[in-house]
Design an enzyme around this catalytic site. Sequence first.
Site, mmCIF file in Angstrom:
data_model
loop_
_atom_site.group_PDB
_atom_site.id
_atom_site.type_symbol
_atom_site.label_atom_id
_atom_site.label_comp_id
_atom_site.label_asym_id
_atom_site.label_seq_id
_atom_site.Cartn_x
_atom_site.Cartn_y
_atom_site.Cartn_z
ATOM 1 N N GLU A 229 -11.137 0.473 -3.847
ATOM 2 C CA GLU A 229 -10.381 0.914 -2.664
ATOM 3 C C GLU A 229 -9.197 1.758 -3.103
ATOM 4 O O GLU A 229 -9.036 2.042 -4.294
ATOM 5 C CB GLU A 229 -9.909 -0.306 -1.859
ATOM 6 N N ASP B 30 0.814 -1.216 0.000
ATOM 7 C CA ASP B 30 0.000 0.000 0.000
ATOM 8 C C ASP B 30 0.852 1.273 0.000
ATOM 9 O O ASP B 30 0.611 2.187 0.805
ATOM 10 C CB ASP B 30 -0.941 0.034 1.239
HETATM 11 C C1 6LW Z 1 -5.773 -2.100 2.127
HETATM 12 C C2 6LW Z 1 -6.650 -2.257 0.955
HETATM 13 C C3 6LW Z 1 -6.391 -3.646 0.600
HETATM 14 O O1 6LW Z 1 -6.250 -1.175 3.008
HETATM 15 O O2 6LW Z 1 -5.930 -4.334 1.651
HETATM 16 O O3 6LW Z 1 -7.273 -5.296 -0.632
HETATM 17 C C4 6LW Z 1 -5.839 -3.481 2.712
HETATM 18 N N1 6LW Z 1 -6.609 -4.163 -0.495
HETATM 19 O O4 6LW Z 1 -6.373 -1.332 -0.059
HETATM 20 C C5 6LW Z 1 -4.646 -3.811 3.530
HETATM 21 O O5 6LW Z 1 -3.456 -3.734 2.784
#
Ligand code: 6LW
Length: 514
Positions: A181, A14
């Site tokens: 996301e 991330d």
């Molecule tokens: C993060 C999100 C994700 O907040 O996993 O699936 C989470 N993607 O963007 C943790 O890395």
Amino acid sequence: MNFPNPLIPGFNPDPSIVKVGEDYYLATSTFEYLPGIPIYHSTDLVNWDRIGHVVDREGQLDSTDVPTLGGAWAPTIRFHDGLFYVAVTDAMARGTLVFTAENPSGPWSDGLVIEGAIGIDQDLAWDEDGTAYMTYSGLDTVTGNIGEHGGILQVRVDLEAGKAVEEPRSVWSGTGLMFPEAPHLYRHGDYWYLMIAEGGTERGHSVSIARGTSPAGPFEGNPANPILSARSTERPIQNTGHGDLVQTPDGGWAMVLLGMRPKGMTRAFSALGRETFITPVTWEDGWPVVEPVILNPRPGSGKFEDHFADSELDGGWIAVRRFPGTFASTEKNPGRLTLVSDGTGLDDPRPSFLGRRQRYQVETISALVDTGSSEELDPLAAEESAGKGNAGGLAVRYDEAHHYSIELNGTTLTARARISSIEQSWTRQVPAGPLELRIETRQPESGAGFGHLSSDTIALQAVVDGELLTLAELDGRYLSAETAASFTGRVSGVFASRGTVTFDWFRSEGREPH
Ligand code: 6LW
């Protein structure tokens, strides 16, 4: 530009990046590990140093009892009006937080809870009037049903009062793939761009983008979406997504993002977890065009050696749900690391384990461990260890249910594997005295068949009477991101499971396979 890839190897998912003058700062997720949210610095986007952590003291995150998977998720780092900001979710704990600092190496603030912006992956952007927008993914890890996803949401926020100043509004949420996301909102040219990840952080991971004339939308999706995905391709770097855009030193553009390097005949297992990568971006007709992410490991080998000579621990050491200083010290006995166990072991959520991110596919860690320490014991540890001696050693860990270790307890040497609820150990007697322990990870021979399916092999070893003794050779796939699925990555290092254990030195040496 010819970027190295991985850009920041090992457990560094991330990534978010900001450019301030000639300097770049990048932050990554740390979940239940502390210190949390490392800040990496570079002036050329190629060479990076860790300059500090956002979370370096108690109270900033609610980590003590945070479930595995929870903790620091997906920081966004930004700079506005002389101040650095990190917006982050303390998942399954404090919730939406904003930290600020004048200097990105710290100290960072205690973290202000932002009310009315419940979700994950919070982004911050400011319009020309200075109004702050928080754009985030509507997954409630604190109070709600984690199975429900509200798409991409946005609120204007008051960053002094710590609250949203309007009800969350739905904004553009991608092309319909799962888990929209990782939103980031940017002003570029005539438009505001809303870039997101979708498809989930596994093999379907993608980046898509939309644009509009106001930061609040409406946004119109790019007909070329997704602008990046490695899904169903032969590319060695998979799961590419969760990107953040930045201008390069030569005036071009790049995206930092997370990716994985799955190995084995069916390319199924990624030992190191989600790492930080970078790829060039150009702008065409007002849309970013992203190049596929190319594997380009830094040449040579990477070494780390710690003789514990400084009274402060090296900043690359991390621990689980507790700060290293609560059980690890180089002050008590300069030139040695002393670990004091509170009776917890690697199966416990808060072990006396001090680890470092595994950074190379082929890596050996070793340490000289002494369990016959004549040190004055901590009273709690002394009571716990009465009659049983001190015990500790080396471990490779994904989480409390997935770890391999080699432990010395007096003259008893035990290699141990824990994979979910399954456990096995191998024991033998060794001469009394300090012992060199080693854990080696190697690539499987390339080829076909069952023996070639895994990511790597992990050997648990000790040097006994000058000879290398291997107690167990284990399949590395059980300590991979796909098997453990606990969001972090491989972390390997030293631990104490009983009493007080000291270490003269620790070494790790790694390289990429040819
Ligand atoms: C993060 C999100 C994700 O907040 O996993 O699936 C989470 N993607 O963007 C943790 O890395």
